[in-house]
Design an enzyme around this catalytic site. Structure first.
Site, mmCIF file in Angstrom:
data_model
loop_
_atom_site.group_PDB
_atom_site.id
_atom_site.type_symbol
_atom_site.label_atom_id
_atom_site.label_comp_id
_atom_site.label_asym_id
_atom_site.label_seq_id
_atom_site.Cartn_x
_atom_site.Cartn_y
_atom_site.Cartn_z
ATOM 1 N N SER A 222 0.837 -1.190 0.000
ATOM 2 C CA SER A 222 0.000 0.000 0.000
ATOM 3 C C SER A 222 0.882 1.255 0.000
ATOM 4 O O SER A 222 1.663 1.442 -0.930
ATOM 5 C CB SER A 222 -0.951 -0.043 1.193
ATOM 6 O OG SER A 222 -1.972 0.914 1.063
ATOM 7 N N ASP A 449 -8.843 -4.493 -5.962
ATOM 8 C CA ASP A 449 -8.341 -3.799 -4.778
ATOM 9 C C ASP A 449 -9.240 -2.595 -4.496
ATOM 10 O O ASP A 449 -9.430 -1.733 -5.356
ATOM 11 C CB ASP A 449 -6.905 -3.336 -5.015
ATOM 12 C CG ASP A 449 -6.214 -2.858 -3.750
ATOM 13 O OD1 ASP A 449 -6.826 -2.058 -3.013
ATOM 14 O OD2 ASP A 449 -5.066 -3.260 -3.517
ATOM 15 N N HIS A 476 -6.963 -6.114 -0.467
ATOM 16 C CA HIS A 476 -5.917 -5.096 -0.466
ATOM 17 C C HIS A 476 -4.653 -5.681 0.158
ATOM 18 O O HIS A 476 -4.561 -5.822 1.374
ATOM 19 C CB HIS A 476 -6.369 -3.869 0.318
ATOM 20 C CG HIS A 476 -5.357 -2.765 0.358
ATOM 21 N ND1 HIS A 476 -4.803 -2.228 -0.785
ATOM 22 C CD2 HIS A 476 -4.795 -2.099 1.397
ATOM 23 C CE1 HIS A 476 -3.951 -1.272 -0.445
ATOM 24 N NE2 HIS A 476 -3.923 -1.187 0.864
#
Length: 509
Positions: A222, A449, A476
């Protein structure tokens, strides 16, 4: 209740002082930092809440140390920051260190590495690498740490940090007060300009040297993909390998990225609604096409009449924030559905608990500082929006993510919570373009995602010239979970033997 929606989607460049991208060695005034030896000890003092301490137990035998870095790389003889570092030894014969960042920004890398180690407990990755995590500048046990409000204020939401993605109506006095509170609790206004990603990437290069590694082996998820990309831009010849999982596009400006992230959450909401529609007594009804409208009917009244929730109150922003917190994983969909049904009955407990779990609030009421650090780091990374642009962002957000639409005009007062920050942002968009001398890297991106859309993963892979592993499914981040043999084998083959997947490679969740 702490407004989370702007934070959950999160998410002229400053020049690195002292040494530039690709240089072979640090300048002499940084020698002492690069040559320091880390004094490893138990990790008893390297977490800030009881929940974090319990999670660290997932990495038995972990050891911790403090690493000194300049607060300002332009003044290496000045004030220092003390970075908290955690290391858990390889389960077999170690071939080196794998530095990990779990995302955020604001996530504790000490705790994140423990969670990653647990997820990869049977992976060849943890058999061959010492897994290393660190709390980035301003985060967790690193000092100085960002502190903008008390735990009690976090519960009641009297100090919301950002307006993007929420319905908060900020005045200029409000945004000035936010900066002043953060400065007061974080070591002074002179600390706030030095919390951005470019400075943390420089810290990561000091960490590489302090671990005795000639080149960095890195795994970021991320926001950690942004940190890795910036490191690659600044120090391309010091990269051995990089896995960038749940990738953020380096090409999107702040406005575009936020809108695309919220659009991703709408897609996840729609999938959750379809799942709900197949269940008995779905509070969103049996027609997924009407789920957004039904959700709005349930939560819009909370703007004026919040419902009780775990001793606090759940308002409209809180309800949306609770849903978003659950949309990160399909496993949380039943909890979202339960929470929406509870709101219909006049209770916000389940959605509030989703927020507490996402923010890692403990039963004792203690919060880590991840949301405060998220705000401070983004103030030094993200582009500042004028009030007019803030209003446009809200309009675009509700257009792309109508489940978040409060049904009233809240474009007035959409001020940027960073507008009075004592320094301009230093990341710059786009970033990590035209990087030369970078070895093969690997981007892993899930097609569904909800917060870092797959298109961004494609753009990052194209920008860095990375191999791309596409994962069909919803979620995610996947590499650290250790739940998909296809992904685990591809990541291990790359990290250990530097073998990248073939073009067009895919895995399925």
């Amino acid at each position: 209740m702490l407004a989370l929606t702007g934070i959950l989607a999160a998410c002229a460049p400053a020049q690195p002082g002292g040494q530039g991208p690709g240089t072979g060695s640090p300048s002499a005034d940084l020698d002492g930092f690069y040559e320091q030896e880390l004094a490893w000890e138990t990790c008893a003092d390297y977490t800030t809440t009881d929940i974090e301490a319990s999670l660290l137990e997932l990495a038995p035998g972990a050891e911790c140390a403090r690493m000194e870095v300049p607060l300002d790389y332009g003044e290496p003889e000045g004030e220092r920051a003390s970075v908290a570092v955690m290391r858990v030894a390889a389960r077999g014969e170690s071939t080196g260190s794998l530095v990990h960042n779990p995302g955020g920004p604001g996530g504790s890398g000490v705790v994140g590495a423990a969670l990653a180690f647990a997820g990869l407990a049977e992976s060849e990755i943890t058999e061959r690498f010492d897994l290393v995590g660190f709390d980035p500048r301003g985060v967790g046990a690193t000092q100085p740490a960002v502190d903008c409000y008390t735990d009690e204020e976090a519960d009641t939401g009297v100090v919301p940090l950002g307006s993007q993605g929420t319905t908060a109506q900020f005045t200029e006095d409000d945004t000035r007060a936010i900066m002043e509170r953060c400065a007061e609790g974080s070591g002074g206004s002179e600390v706030l300009p030095h919390l951005g990603t470019r400075d943390t990437a420089r810290d990561m290069d000091v960490l590489r040297a302090s671990l005795g590694e000639e080149r960095l082996t890195y795994f970021g998820q991320s926001y950690g993909t942004r940190l890795g990309s910036v490191y690659a831009e600044q120090f391309p010849e010091r990269v051995r390998a990089m896995v960038l999982d749940g990738a953020m596009s380096p090409l999107e400006g702040s406005f575009e990225r936020r809108v695309n992230a919220y659009a991703g959450f709408q897609g996840a909401f729609d999938e959750m609604a379809a799942f709900c529609a197949a269940e008995a007594d779905c509070p969103l009804g049996t027609d997924p096409g009407q789920a957004t409208e039904k959700f709005q009917e349930i939560v819009r009244p909370l703007r004026d009449d919040p419902v009780p929730a775990l001793g606090q109150e759940l308002d409209f922003d809180g309800a949306v924030g609770g849903v978003i917190a659950g949309l990160y994983t399909t496993e949380s969909w039943p909890r979202i559905i339960e929470g929406i049904a509870e709101v219909e009955e006049g209770s916000g407990d389940a959605l509030m608990q989703l927020i507490y779990d996402f923010g890692m609030r403990g039963p004792d009421g203690a919060w880590p500082n991840s949301l405060e650090a998220n705000h401070a780091i983004n103030c030094m990374d993200e582009e500042r929006l004028t009030p007019e642009q803030g209003g446009e962002l809200r309009e675009s957000t509700y257009d792309q993510a109508p489940f978040m639409d409060p049904g009233v005009d809240v474009t007035d007062g959409a001020r940027d919570g960073c507008e009075h920050w004592p320094a301009e942002p230093g990341l710059g968009f786009p970033y990590a373009e035209g990087v030369e001398g970078l070895p093969d890297t690997l981007v892993v991106s899930i097609t569904g995602d909800p917060t870092t859309p797959h298109a961004g993963g494609i753009e990052l892979a194209d920008t860095l010239g990375s191999a791309l592993l596409t994962v069909e499914g919803t979620g995610h981040g996947i590499v650290s979970l250790g739940t998909n043999e296809c992904v685990d084998q591809a990541a291990a083959a790359y990290l250990i033997d530097l073998e990248v997947p073939e073009e067009g490679a895919t895995c399925t969740l």
